[in-house]
Structures are given as structure tokens and as C-alpha cells.
Design a protein around this motif. Structure first.
Motif, PDB file in Angstrom:
ATOM      1  N   THR A 148      17.168  14.230 -18.568  1.00  0.00           N
ATOM      2  CA  THR A 148      17.957  13.381 -19.444  1.00  0.00           C
ATOM      3  C   THR A 148      19.429  13.350 -19.054  1.00  0.00           C
ATOM      4  OG1 THR A 148      18.449  12.895 -21.779  1.00  0.00           O
ATOM      5  CG2 THR A 148      18.413  15.219 -21.135  1.00  0.00           C
ATOM      6  N   SER A 191      23.306  10.822 -20.090  1.00  0.00           N
ATOM      7  CA  SER A 191      23.919   9.828 -20.965  1.00  0.00           C
ATOM      8  C   SER A 191      25.161   9.261 -20.298  1.00  0.00           C
ATOM      9  CB  SER A 191      24.264  10.444 -22.323  1.00  0.00           C
ATOM     10  OG  SER A 191      24.758   9.464 -23.213  1.00  0.00           O
ATOM     11  N   THR A 233      20.300   8.160 -22.422  1.00  0.00           N
ATOM     12  CA  THR A 233      20.466   7.968 -23.860  1.00  0.00           C
ATOM     13  C   THR A 233      21.782   7.287 -24.222  1.00  0.00           C
ATOM     14  OG1 THR A 233      21.465  10.175 -24.117  1.00  0.00           O
ATOM     15  CG2 THR A 233      19.059  10.012 -24.342  1.00  0.00           C
TER      16      THR A 233
END
Length: 334
Positions: free
Chosen positions: A95, A97, A128
Motif C-alpha cells: 500500500t 498514498s 489510497t
């Protein structure tokens, strides 16, 4: 929306005791197996460290957990495999961002894979960041790449297949996976096949426009671009508010004549009946090569002039195998 010339847009180890092994048979050296575990129980605690230690053909098994930060796989790691240890894609999450507005297209990608002949399976790649900038989950830039049982999650420009400018084309195969986003979230100029996959358009809250699924910039010399086949297109967005795609002439290039075919798939009621294909940056969608074949569901139709349907005879030459064969006959389709 996609930007200018540079787009913005196993050796599977089954014994836990085998953390790093090199097997020699005669004079041939088999692929190395490496394990990544955030808790320190593997060979490396980060995926990037394992990639750096890998050689061509290495299988990297990633234990369950969430792994922060970008993973860059260089072209020199041909044949590399990244695989989640459990086989459940939600168990291993890579993940980030990072938006392209601060890091550029490649810099925003949570996974930037340049390695040819590579495989990624059984894990999630996500960005994200959300609204406001392109922010890629996956930038796929190598030939003969396979993605199986993966999740790609983002908002704008989730998944880019990009082989650089000109007629040279890369090939990628996505199978039994999940892709989500809102704006141009499957895009690029590669020969890209998305097979038996769930494609979810996010609900942006609009009653009139909840985005676009594809943005192809296929070079006009290439007959094949993006193929979505045997898949499910779904959304909780308002009915008839999501377009199948729009015509992206990357950098204003006149020869970026995008090719997209959606075939043998189930289309939810979120898909526009009229206006399923959209203009972009002053270019009419009719300058691109957009079509459908044998789709079903509330979002499928054969009765409007702006929903071109491919003929059966033409569709026979627009299969997953044809998109991926290239000059070497590559066929990863099971």
C-alpha cells in the motif's frame, strides 16, 4: 485524466524452513526462493529488499501483512515472481498514498514493475490517495507479465499498461482478479487482457457522472489494445452514470488510436446506455476503436448507435490468445 507524453495517467516454497535456497542441477542454476515477513521471520522484512537481493527467476513469497511504500521491480529481474504466502489476495497488502502531482506518474505507483516474464499473484496492490490526482496502484511496463488472483485498488489511474511511445508494445495478462477505481482506472497503450475479473467502478456520489473505466492510447499500428473478457463490471453508483471508456490521445499524439473491446462480460446497470464511450481532450471517441461483443446484464445493449457491436467474424480474431500472441506466440491463458 491522463497527462501528456509520459502517461499519468514457482517455485513456490511450500516448506516454511526453506527461506533462501539455490538449487543446482548439473550446470544449470534454478531460481532462488526468498521469503518476506514484516515480523522478521523471513529473509527480509521489506519486499523491496527482497527484490534487490533477487536474481532473474527468483520467487519471492510474502507472508501475510501490510507493507508500506513503493516496490520497484527493474527490468533486470526478468522472470521474477511475487506471491502472497496464503493465496488469499487480501492477506498481503502492498500500500501507498502517493499522488502523481508530487511524485510523477511512475513515482506515484505503489508497484512499478518493469520486469519482463514476471508474475504477481495472491496479493493486493493499492494507492489510497483518492481524489485530486492520478495515483497508481500498478504501473506495468514489462512484456509478458502475468497478474493472477490480485487486487488493484485506487481512484484515478489505478492500473497503467505502458510500453513507451511509438509502435513497440508490451503484453500483460490479468486473470481472476479485482480492479477498482473511478477515473480512467484501466489505461495505457499495451496489449492488455483482463480475463475473468471483477471490475468495480467506485461511487463518487454523482447522479450524472461517476467516471470512466478505460482510457486506451493504443498506437494505430497495433491491432490490439485493451480486452476485457469473461468479466463482471459492477458498481453501487447511480444507474447509467459510468462510461466504458474514453479516447486518450496521450500527449495529443494523433497516432494514439485507442482500441478497447468488452466481450462476453456481465455489465451492471451503472453503465451508460447512451454515451458509454466518451470524448477526451478535444478528440472524439469515434477516432478510437471501441466495441463490444456478446455482453449481458442491465448495462448491456445492442440498440444504440454509440454502442458499436463487433461482428462474430471479427470477434473470432479478437480473443485473449490473439491479443497476447505477438511474434513469439506467448499464451498464458489457461
Amino acid at each position: 485524466m491522463p497527462g501528456s507524453p509520459l502517461p499519468r495517467r514457482m517455485m513456490a516454497t511450500t516448506a516454511a524452513s526453506v527461506m533462501c535456497a539455490t538449487v543446482l542441477t548439473g550446470t544449470a542454476q534454478a531460481a532462488t526462493a526468498l521469503t518476506v515477513a514484516a515480523d522478521g521471520s523471513g529473509d527480509h522484512t521489506t519486499i523491496q529488499a527482497a527484490v534487490a537481493a533477487a536474481t532473474s527467476g527468483t520467487v519471492i513469497t510474502i507472508k501475510a501483512g501490510t507493507y508500506q511504500g513503493q516496490v520497484q521491480i527493474p527490468a533486470s529481474k526478468s522472470g521474477i515472481t511475487l506471491q502472497g504466502a496464503t493465496g488469499v489476495s487480501a492477506d498481503v497488502v502492498i500500500t501507498g498514498s502517493t499522488p502523481a502531482s508530487t511524485a510523477g506518474t511512475a513515482g506515484s505507483a505503489t508497484v512499478h514493475n518493469l520486469a519482463p516474464n514476471s508474475t504477481i499473484k495472491g496479493l493486493t496492490m493499492q494507492n489510497t490517495y483518492g481524489k485530486g490526482s492520478q495515483a497508481l496502484a500498478l504501473y506495468a511496463a514489462g512484456d509478458r507479465q502475468v497478474y493472477r488472483n490480485v487486487q488493484m485498488k485506487g481512484y484515478q489511474d489505478t492500473f497503467l499498461s505502458w510500453g513507451g511511445t511509438g509502435a513497440k508494445q508490451i503484453r500483460q495478462y490479468v486473470y481472476k482478479s479485482y480492479i477498482s477505481g473511478a477515473v480512467d482506472f484501466i489505461y495505457g497503450n499495451g496489449a492488455l487482457v483482463i480475463d475473468s475479473t471483477t471490475i468495480e467502478s467506485l461511487d463518487t456520489g454523482s447522479t450524472s457522472n461517476n467516471g470512466y473505466i478505460t482510457a486506451a492510447a493504443t498506437d494505430d499500428s497495433n491491432p490490439y489494445g485493451i480486452l476485457i473478457t469473461r468479466s463482471v463490471l459492477k458498481s453501487s453508483a447511480a444507474a447509467r452514470t459510468v462510461a466504458l471508456g474514453r479516447c486518450w490521445h496521450a500527449g495529443g499524439a494523433a497516432d494514439a488510436i485507442g482500441q478497447v473491446l468488452v466481450r462476453d462480460s456481465t455489465l451492471g446497470g451503472h453503465i451508460r446506455q447512451a454515451g458509454a464511450w466518451q470524448d477526451m481532450s478535444g478528440f472524439s471517441w469515434r477516432t478510437c476503436r471501441f466495441s463490444e461483443y456478446a455482453n449481458t446484464g442491465a448495462g448491456a445493449t445492442t440498440g444504440t448507435a454509440d454502442r458499436p457491436q463487433m461482428t462474430a467474424s471479427t470477434a473470432a480474431n479478437h480473443t485473449a490468445q490473439r491479443y497476447l500472441a505477438g511474434a513469439d506466440g506467448w499464451n498464458p491463458v489457461p
